[in-house]
Design an enzyme around this catalytic site. Structure first.
Site, PDB file in Angstrom:
ATOM      1  N   ASP A  21       0.852  -1.194   0.000  1.00 47.23           N
ATOM      2  CA  ASP A  21       0.000   0.000   0.000  1.00 47.23           C
ATOM      3  C   ASP A  21       0.885   1.240   0.000  1.00 47.23           C
ATOM      4  OD1 ASP A  21      -1.916   1.935   0.409  1.00 47.23           O
ATOM      5  OD2 ASP A  21      -2.137   1.511   2.558  1.00 47.23           O
ATOM      6  N   ASP A  29      -1.761  -1.263  -3.858  1.00 47.27           N
ATOM      7  CA  ASP A  29      -2.087  -0.515  -5.083  1.00 47.27           C
ATOM      8  C   ASP A  29      -0.940  -0.602  -6.088  1.00 47.27           C
ATOM      9  OD1 ASP A  29      -0.206   1.411  -4.001  1.00 47.27           O
ATOM     10  OD2 ASP A  29      -1.838   2.038  -2.662  1.00 47.27           O
ATOM     11  N   ASP A  98      -4.439 -10.636 -15.646  1.00 46.36           N
ATOM     12  CA  ASP A  98      -5.520 -11.583 -15.413  1.00 46.36           C
ATOM     13  C   ASP A  98      -6.652 -11.202 -16.370  1.00 46.36           C
ATOM     14  OD1 ASP A  98      -7.106 -13.548 -14.015  1.00 46.36           O
ATOM     15  OD2 ASP A  98      -5.892 -13.111 -12.250  1.00 46.36           O
ATOM     16  N   ASP A 200      -8.822 -16.507 -16.448  1.00 46.88           N
ATOM     17  CA  ASP A 200      -9.649 -16.964 -15.343  1.00 46.88           C
ATOM     18  C   ASP A 200     -10.722 -17.961 -15.811  1.00 46.88           C
ATOM     19  OD1 ASP A 200     -10.259 -16.199 -12.447  1.00 46.88           O
ATOM     20  OD2 ASP A 200     -12.227 -15.940 -13.355  1.00 46.88           O
ATOM     21  N   GLU A 255      -6.588 -20.978 -16.693  1.00 51.75           N
ATOM     22  CA  GLU A 255      -7.019 -21.617 -15.451  1.00 51.75           C
ATOM     23  C   GLU A 255      -8.109 -22.611 -15.831  1.00 51.75           C
ATOM     24  OE1 GLU A 255      -8.799 -20.664 -11.021  1.00 51.75           O
ATOM     25  OE2 GLU A 255      -9.671 -19.746 -12.782  1.00 51.75           O
ATOM     26  N   HIS A 327      -3.723 -17.354  -4.982  1.00 54.39           N
ATOM     27  CA  HIS A 327      -4.623 -16.544  -4.156  1.00 54.39           C
ATOM     28  C   HIS A 327      -5.905 -17.288  -3.779  1.00 54.39           C
ATOM     29  CE1 HIS A 327      -6.219 -16.355  -8.142  1.00 54.39           C
ATOM     30  NE2 HIS A 327      -7.313 -15.748  -7.709  1.00 54.39           N
ATOM     31  N   ASP A 328      -6.099 -18.489  -4.322  1.00 50.48           N
ATOM     32  CA  ASP A 328      -7.297 -19.273  -4.010  1.00 50.48           C
ATOM     33  C   ASP A 328      -6.982 -20.477  -3.121  1.00 50.48           C
ATOM     34  OD1 ASP A 328      -8.908 -17.685  -5.697  1.00 50.48           O
ATOM     35  OD2 ASP A 328      -8.451 -18.937  -7.437  1.00 50.48           O
TER      36      ASP A 328
HETATM   37  C1  GLC Z   1     -10.964 -17.987 -10.438  1.00 52.42           C
HETATM   38  C2  GLC Z   1     -10.176 -17.031  -9.581  1.00 52.42           C
HETATM   39  C3  GLC Z   1     -10.912 -16.829  -8.283  1.00 52.42           C
HETATM   40  C4  GLC Z   1     -12.263 -16.226  -8.593  1.00 52.42           C
HETATM   41  C5  GLC Z   1     -13.034 -17.070  -9.615  1.00 52.42           C
HETATM   42  C6  GLC Z   1     -14.167 -16.303 -10.205  1.00 52.42           C
HETATM   43  O1  GLC Z   1     -11.021 -19.251  -9.921  1.00 52.42           O
HETATM   44  O2  GLC Z   1      -8.873 -17.490  -9.401  1.00 52.42           O
HETATM   45  O3  GLC Z   1     -10.208 -16.020  -7.383  1.00 52.42           O
HETATM   46  O4  GLC Z   1     -13.019 -16.124  -7.424  1.00 52.42           O
HETATM   47  O5  GLC Z   1     -12.236 -17.473 -10.702  1.00 52.42           O
HETATM   48  O6  GLC Z   1     -13.693 -15.296 -11.054  1.00 52.42           O
HETATM   49 CA    CA Z   2      -3.543   2.116  -1.235  1.00 52.26          CA
END
Ligand code: GLC
Ligand code: CA
Length: 555
Positions: A21, A29, A98, A200, A255, A327-328
């Site tokens: 940040d 950011d 992404d 994604d 993905e 991140h998941d």
């Molecule tokens: C993918 C992303 C996840 C998101 C989902 C819906 O799996 O990695 O974080 O919640 O798609 O976009």
């Molecule tokens: Ca910030």
């Protein structure tokens, strides 16, 4: 096998909200990322995968996009993005964006127009259906984030499909106008000079025309057979490749939850003109106790079997992504290693060795290179992620599962484990922000942080740095053929890589016990390329310490 830059690259994933940040509002950011490029350069990575930074109401932290050609206000401006891209390029770092095009936000202009009437020109951009005669949804499908996958809309008395939250309506890819708009938008980003796309849930863009009830598992029916790897997915990706991807020297990764090795050879085949590589989840998906929620670790034999199948079946035909977390997913060291203080560092290094020595492009998720751990949750109030919040309500709120039973499962797997702020130093809020962070900092930041680790040559950070550097000097790490050894061992993950005359032996102890191994004769006396303990490997029969890992090199 073709040699390409993206096969040789190491990718670092940034989840911008939690990275750095720069203005004290508690939210990471773009300027924060730009400020930390030198850190990434020092680590040695080649590519940044930037989780979504587009305009979004943040129902799912940016995976719900309301404008693909604008930046989320909290993250900065398009000028900040351009600066980040330019500075990254100056340092030789590429940026992969992404691309979230299975769905938009319900606040996207396309959706706002689409729902306004039955016959506007955007109506067919989304998937609308009549409810059943009794006013219930068109079918029994459940959404990934709980509840029905259909949301009723009063204006036109119809339902729209959302495989994720109700604020993430699915786009109708069968509409050529949708594809044309998405491809134009992608071209616009490519022209800006970005270096690729992480796509994604791209395996879900094509749905069957018929939408019957799915098999019920829990409360709702499974949409999988009708929406995942659907009838036209390969046609649409080939069209995307022809219209956009093939025109640029970029990297693409899809993905693709639920993908098999057979399907991966189509999605990411050497000559199929779709994507460069897939991100598959077989090795991180177990049999959950409650949906995906579980506190059980996968048996090592099964993990090895899965990863090895991906290694051998894709060899020479398609390309792997290598990852333990993102991140998941929960933090790698807490899930596959051992985050108790005495074992955290050694097991984090062991996991890194195991992964980086396999074939594929390795992905490092922010903080993994420090051995960051899962968060010690005390209370459901601490969750920020829509998935965890809804799942807790759906399983515990309803009384279906007692809190005591569900708690270890949800805290082990919650996506929020990966989303706590990056730990930069031992000052307040781990140096992530001068304000109040949007999600709590892991209290172990005083011991685990970038400042301490960059100063300590024996740290997890320096071990990752070394692995990345080794990849640049040893093409065998990228192109060598893989062979699993000791298939039935419950303790050791051992394999070889072979490229012409050269051979590597990789041995990793996945347990907290001393474990014996007999080194294959051809490697006895060979030099050690890297090891997470300063041991000698010159005898044939040796004992490995808990979580010890080493690589011997025969030239
Ligand atoms: C993918 C992303 C996840 C998101 C989902 C819906 O799996 O990695 O974080 O919640 O798609 O976009
Ligand atoms: Ca910030």
């Amino acid at each position: 096998m073709n040699r390409t830059w993206w096969k040789e690259a190491v990718i670092y994933q940034i989840y911008p909200r939690s990275f750095m940040d720069s203005n004290g509002d508690g939210i990471g950011d773009l300027k924060g990322i730009t400020d930390r490029l030198d850190y990434l350069k020092y680590l040695g990575i080649d590519v940044i995968w930037l989780s979504p930074v587009y305009k979004s109401p943040n129902d799912d932290n940016g995976y719900d996009i309301s404008d693909y050609q604008d930046i989320m206000e909290e993250f900065g401006t398009m000028a900040d993005f351009d600066e980040l891209l330019a500075k990254a390029h100056e340092k030789g770092i590429k940026i992969v964006m992404d691309l979230v095009v299975n769905h938009t936000s319900d606040e996207h202009q396309w959706f706002i127009k689409s729902k306004s009437s039955k016959n506007n020109e955007y109506r067919d951009y989304y998937i609308w259906r009549e409810g059943k005669a009794d006013k219930t949804p068109p079918n029994n499908w459940g959404s990934c984030f709980g509840g029905s996958a259909w949301e009723y809309d009063e204006t036109t008395d119809m339902y729209y499909l959302h495989l994720f939250s109700r604020k993430q309506p699915d786009l109708n890819w069968d509409n050529p106008e949708v594809r044309r708009n998405v491809f134009n938008m992608m071209t616009w980003w490519c022209e800006k000079g970005i270096d690729g796309f992480r796509m994604d849930v791209i395996s879900m863009i094509s749905k069957t025309a018929e939408m019957p009830d799915g098999e019920v598992n829990g409360l709702y029916g499974d949409y999988g057979p009708y929406c995942v790897h659907g009838p036209n997915v390969h046609r649409y990706l080939q069209e995307m490749n022809e219209k956009v991807l093939s025109k640029y020297d970029i990297m693409t990764v899809g993905e693709t939850a639920g993908v098999t090795t057979e399907l991966a050879k189509q999605y990411a085949g050497e000559n199929t003109n779709e994507l460069n590589m897939v991100f598959q989840f077989e090795h991180v998906e177990g049999d959950g106790k409650y949906g995906k929620w579980t506190d059980e670790q996968l048996p090592l034999t099964r993990l090895k079997k899965t990863l090895s199948r991906w290694q051998t079946e894709l060899y020479g035909k398609a390309w792997n992504s290598l990852f333990w977390n993102n991140h998941d997913q929960p933090r790698a060291v807490s899930r596959f290693g051992d985050d108790r203080p005495q074992y955290r560092e050694v097991s984090a290094k062991m996991l890194a060795t195991c992964l980086h020595m396999m074939q594929g492009s390795p992905y490092i998720y922010q903080g993994e290179e420090l051995g960051m751990t899962n968060y010690p949750f005390h209370d459901p109030e601490e969750f920020r992620d829509i998935e965890s919040i809804n799942a807790y309500k759906e399983w515990c709120g309803s009384g279906r599962v007692p809190h005591e039973t569900f708690w270890p499962c949800i805290t082990f797997k919650s996506r929020d484990n990966a989303r706590t702020p990056m730990q930069w130093d031992d000052s307040a809020q781990a140096g992530f922000t001068t304000g109040i962070p949007w999600i709590a900092v892991n209290p172990n930041y005083r011991e685990i942080n970038a400042k301490a680790e960059t100063a300590d040559p024996a740290s997890v950070f320096h071990y990752y740095k070394k692995l990345i550097a080794l990849r640049k000097q040893n093409p065998i790490m990228v192109y060598g053929n893989y062979e699993l050894l000791l298939e039935d061992s419950e303790e050791l993950f051992a394999y070889t890589r072979t490229l012409e005359q050269e051979k590597l032996l990789v041995v990793c102890n996945f347990t907290d016990k001393k474990t014996a191994i007999t080194i294959p004769a051809e490697f006895v006396g060979m030099p050690c390329l890297i090891s997470n303990l300063d041991n000698r490997y010159d005898k044939q029969d040796i004992f490995l310490e808990p979580y010890e890992a080493f690589v011997l090199q025969k030239k």
